[in-house]
Design a protein around this motif. Sequence first.
Motif, PDB file in Angstrom:
ATOM      1  N   ALA A  28      15.555  18.122 -24.893  1.00  0.00           N
ATOM      2  CA  ALA A  28      14.940  17.112 -25.754  1.00  0.00           C
ATOM      3  C   ALA A  28      13.814  16.435 -24.976  1.00  0.00           C
ATOM      4  O   ALA A  28      13.975  16.123 -23.797  1.00  0.00           O
ATOM      5  CB  ALA A  28      15.962  16.075 -26.205  1.00  0.00           C
ATOM      6  N   ILE A  29      12.676  16.242 -25.638  1.00  0.00           N
ATOM      7  CA  ILE A  29      11.532  15.559 -25.037  1.00  0.00           C
ATOM      8  C   ILE A  29      11.361  14.208 -25.724  1.00  0.00           C
ATOM      9  O   ILE A  29      11.425  14.110 -26.952  1.00  0.00           O
ATOM     10  CB  ILE A  29      10.239  16.385 -25.194  1.00  0.00           C
ATOM     11  CG1 ILE A  29      10.460  17.832 -24.716  1.00  0.00           C
ATOM     12  CG2 ILE A  29       9.091  15.725 -24.438  1.00  0.00           C
ATOM     13  CD1 ILE A  29      10.789  17.968 -23.253  1.00  0.00           C
ATOM     14  N   LEU A  30      11.148  13.166 -24.927  1.00  0.00           N
ATOM     15  CA  LEU A  30      11.062  11.805 -25.459  1.00  0.00           C
ATOM     16  C   LEU A  30       9.622  11.361 -25.658  1.00  0.00           C
ATOM     17  O   LEU A  30       8.697  11.882 -25.030  1.00  0.00           O
ATOM     18  CB  LEU A  30      11.772  10.838 -24.511  1.00  0.00           C
ATOM     19  CG  LEU A  30      13.238  11.139 -24.205  1.00  0.00           C
ATOM     20  CD1 LEU A  30      13.802  10.085 -23.261  1.00  0.00           C
ATOM     21  CD2 LEU A  30      14.058  11.199 -25.486  1.00  0.00           C
ATOM     22  N   SER A  31       9.440  10.368 -26.510  1.00  0.00           N
ATOM     23  CA  SER A  31       8.129   9.801 -26.795  1.00  0.00           C
ATOM     24  C   SER A  31       7.703   8.889 -25.653  1.00  0.00           C
ATOM     25  O   SER A  31       8.408   8.729 -24.653  1.00  0.00           O
ATOM     26  CB  SER A  31       8.188   9.010 -28.108  1.00  0.00           C
ATOM     27  OG  SER A  31       9.111   7.933 -27.986  1.00  0.00           O
ATOM     28  N   ASN A  32       6.514   8.270 -25.832  1.00  0.00           N
ATOM     29  CA  ASN A  32       6.039   7.303 -24.840  1.00  0.00           C
ATOM     30  C   ASN A  32       7.099   6.244 -24.568  1.00  0.00           C
ATOM     31  O   ASN A  32       7.780   5.789 -25.476  1.00  0.00           O
ATOM     32  CB  ASN A  32       4.764   6.610 -25.336  1.00  0.00           C
ATOM     33  CG  ASN A  32       3.584   7.565 -25.325  1.00  0.00           C
ATOM     34  OD1 ASN A  32       3.608   8.591 -24.659  1.00  0.00           O
ATOM     35  ND2 ASN A  32       2.544   7.209 -26.063  1.00  0.00           N
ATOM     36  N   ASN A  33       7.221   5.865 -23.303  1.00  0.00           N
ATOM     37  CA  ASN A  33       8.187   4.857 -22.873  1.00  0.00           C
ATOM     38  C   ASN A  33       9.635   5.281 -23.135  1.00  0.00           C
ATOM     39  O   ASN A  33      10.526   4.443 -23.267  1.00  0.00           O
ATOM     40  CB  ASN A  33       7.908   3.507 -23.552  1.00  0.00           C
ATOM     41  CG  ASN A  33       6.604   2.908 -23.083  1.00  0.00           C
ATOM     42  OD1 ASN A  33       6.330   2.855 -21.897  1.00  0.00           O
ATOM     43  ND2 ASN A  33       5.772   2.486 -24.025  1.00  0.00           N
ATOM     44  N   ASP A  34       9.859   6.600 -23.214  1.00  0.00           N
ATOM     45  CA  ASP A  34      11.226   7.132 -23.388  1.00  0.00           C
ATOM     46  C   ASP A  34      11.925   6.522 -24.588  1.00  0.00           C
ATOM     47  O   ASP A  34      13.103   6.166 -24.524  1.00  0.00           O
ATOM     48  CB  ASP A  34      12.051   6.891 -22.111  1.00  0.00           C
ATOM     49  CG  ASP A  34      11.529   7.701 -20.928  1.00  0.00           C
ATOM     50  OD1 ASP A  34      10.722   8.617 -21.162  1.00  0.00           O
ATOM     51  OD2 ASP A  34      11.932   7.419 -19.795  1.00  0.00           O
ATOM     52  N   GLY A  35      11.196   6.408 -25.706  1.00  0.00           N
ATOM     53  CA  GLY A  35      11.757   5.756 -26.888  1.00  0.00           C
ATOM     54  C   GLY A  35      12.667   6.634 -27.717  1.00  0.00           C
ATOM     55  O   GLY A  35      13.864   6.384 -27.834  1.00  0.00           O
ATOM     56  N   CYS A  36      12.089   7.689 -28.318  1.00  0.00           N
ATOM     57  CA  CYS A  36      12.876   8.534 -29.217  1.00  0.00           C
ATOM     58  C   CYS A  36      12.508   9.999 -29.029  1.00  0.00           C
ATOM     59  O   CYS A  36      11.524  10.329 -28.353  1.00  0.00           O
ATOM     60  CB  CYS A  36      12.657   8.105 -30.669  1.00  0.00           C
ATOM     61  SG  CYS A  36      10.933   8.167 -31.180  1.00  0.00           S
ATOM     62  N   VAL A  37      13.305  10.874 -29.617  1.00  0.00           N
ATOM     63  CA  VAL A  37      13.118  12.316 -29.467  1.00  0.00           C
ATOM     64  C   VAL A  37      11.939  12.773 -30.323  1.00  0.00           C
ATOM     65  O   VAL A  37      11.892  12.539 -31.526  1.00  0.00           O
ATOM     66  CB  VAL A  37      14.399  13.071 -29.890  1.00  0.00           C
ATOM     67  CG1 VAL A  37      14.171  14.579 -29.837  1.00  0.00           C
ATOM     68  CG2 VAL A  37      15.565  12.672 -28.994  1.00  0.00           C
ATOM     69  N   ILE A  38      10.960  13.452 -29.696  1.00  0.00           N
ATOM     70  CA  ILE A  38       9.802  13.955 -30.445  1.00  0.00           C
ATOM     71  C   ILE A  38       9.732  15.476 -30.438  1.00  0.00           C
ATOM     72  O   ILE A  38       8.927  16.059 -31.169  1.00  0.00           O
ATOM     73  CB  ILE A  38       8.486  13.391 -29.874  1.00  0.00           C
ATOM     74  CG1 ILE A  38       8.318  13.772 -28.399  1.00  0.00           C
ATOM     75  CG2 ILE A  38       8.415  11.887 -30.067  1.00  0.00           C
ATOM     76  CD1 ILE A  38       6.930  13.499 -27.850  1.00  0.00           C
ATOM     77  N   SER A  39      10.578  16.123 -29.642  1.00  0.00           N
ATOM     78  CA  SER A  39      10.583  17.582 -29.602  1.00  0.00           C
ATOM     79  C   SER A  39      11.946  18.062 -29.137  1.00  0.00           C
ATOM     80  O   SER A  39      12.554  17.453 -28.246  1.00  0.00           O
ATOM     81  CB  SER A  39       9.487  18.101 -28.657  1.00  0.00           C
ATOM     82  OG  SER A  39       9.487  19.509 -28.615  1.00  0.00           O
ATOM     83  N   ARG A  40      12.418  19.150 -29.757  1.00  0.00           N
ATOM     84  CA  ARG A  40      13.735  19.697 -29.407  1.00  0.00           C
ATOM     85  C   ARG A  40      13.648  21.218 -29.295  1.00  0.00           C
ATOM     86  O   ARG A  40      12.905  21.855 -30.042  1.00  0.00           O
ATOM     87  CB  ARG A  40      14.755  19.362 -30.495  1.00  0.00           C
ATOM     88  CG  ARG A  40      14.889  17.901 -30.851  1.00  0.00           C
ATOM     89  CD  ARG A  40      15.507  17.753 -32.236  1.00  0.00           C
ATOM     90  NE  ARG A  40      14.621  18.298 -33.267  1.00  0.00           N
ATOM     91  CZ  ARG A  40      14.990  18.587 -34.507  1.00  0.00           C
ATOM     92  NH1 ARG A  40      16.242  18.383 -34.874  1.00  0.00           N
ATOM     93  NH2 ARG A  40      14.129  19.083 -35.384  1.00  0.00           N
ATOM     94  N   SER A  41      14.399  21.761 -28.380  1.00  0.00           N
ATOM     95  CA  SER A  41      14.508  23.218 -28.329  1.00  0.00           C
ATOM     96  C   SER A  41      15.424  23.674 -29.459  1.00  0.00           C
ATOM     97  O   SER A  41      16.137  22.870 -30.071  1.00  0.00           O
ATOM     98  CB  SER A  41      15.081  23.660 -26.978  1.00  0.00           C
ATOM     99  OG  SER A  41      16.426  23.209 -26.843  1.00  0.00           O
ATOM    100  N   ASP A  42      15.409  24.972 -29.754  1.00  0.00           N
ATOM    101  CA  ASP A  42      16.264  25.500 -30.815  1.00  0.00           C
ATOM    102  C   ASP A  42      17.734  25.200 -30.545  1.00  0.00           C
ATOM    103  O   ASP A  42      18.514  24.943 -31.468  1.00  0.00           O
ATOM    104  CB  ASP A  42      16.063  27.020 -30.950  1.00  0.00           C
ATOM    105  CG  ASP A  42      14.714  27.369 -31.569  1.00  0.00           C
ATOM    106  OD1 ASP A  42      14.151  26.496 -32.256  1.00  0.00           O
ATOM    107  OD2 ASP A  42      14.230  28.492 -31.359  1.00  0.00           O
TER     108      ASP A  42
END
Length: 418
Positions: A28-42
């Motif tokens: 899982a990749i987080l948004s700016n400032n580690d806020g929320c998930v913006i990208s996920r692997s399958d």
Amino acid sequence: MYALVDCNNFYASCERAFNPNLRNKPIAILSNNDGCVISRSDEAKAIGLPMGAPIFKWEGFCKVNNIQIFSSNYPLYGDMSSRVMKILEQFTPDVEVYSIDESFLEFKGFENHDFDDYGNQMRQRILKWTGIPTCVGIAPTKALSKVANKIARKFPNETKGVYVIDSEEKRIKALKWTKLEDVWGIGRGIHKRLNAKGCKTAFDFIQLPDDWVSKSFSITEWKLKKDLEGNSKILLDEPKNKQAIATTRSFEYTYSDIDNIKERISTFATSCAEKLRKQGSSCHMIYVTLSSDRHKKDFEQHRASRVVSLPYPTDSSLIISREAVRDVSSIFKKGIKYKRAGVIVMGLVPTNNHQLDIFEYEDPKHKPLMGVIDDLNAKYANHKIKLGSQDLKRTWKMRQERLSPRYTTNINDVIKVK
């Protein structure tokens, strides 16, 4: 023919390219400032991690399911994207970069080519040179290439990552398979209206009369319909200069003192000025916005903005920063914990062709000075030359507690082979 080349799970794939231990593991990749998930692997999608999930609420879920969490590493992702796009330019000069992880390609004079083989060549070269897996959809129009790409992504074993719509039979079969909500350019509002007409698939959409589509929607939806019918109406976009340039960021922490906020605004304004010079534009107006943390309901909330019109167009960092700092000082309110700010430059005109004013004009020393600063920053990177109103130790600082190394953009992070 057109192709849509899409990088699979791009952010996660960039992390895996330099850390093979992450392969086949949920990421899982987080948004700016580690806020929320913006990208996920399958793998993360399959486990049930939703897009946009606030990480503070899903931290336990990620630990239980061994989901690897990373802060957004934009220097790495941007550089890897640039490498992929450069490779695609070796296959055709007509490339439209649609987003950070996908591009449209147009093939002129390729009538006798085997597009299955050509698509595989693209995939293999990108994978070999960058480590990024891709899917390729090829068809007579841009909209159909999007459909072909979805098929290649959905059925990797059957298509080997490449699907070509090169016959009427394939086109009809693909459109009947494609759900209406998955059609490129069909948003929620349009989907709702078409659903009321009994449209469930892309094939249902193209059965509608042209007159009804053109009267009920815009020319864009009519072009989309013709594209899906195999008549190319949506062409490659020519690179265009932006009509407004924005730099907006959330702070790493909330700020209640004016000095920190002035420094951030100065940095954002300088970034806008650099982008102006890069595209050869100058601005007539500067818009500054400042807002508190809306998630902290217990604190007093405040949101304000201000627009200032300049007496002459400029691309000078000195002038834009000075005016932006002056603006934010006028809207700042004591006692408020601010979390986000932004600078937008508007009213853009070509720098080398605009109306002059006989009485008010920019200091002629600014142009050569900005040129020298841009050259030095391009040569030494990391913005070594800054204004006195900026913090010399940072451009903009974000909370990135899970940041991976910048393998390709920072000499100190380059992998060492022992």
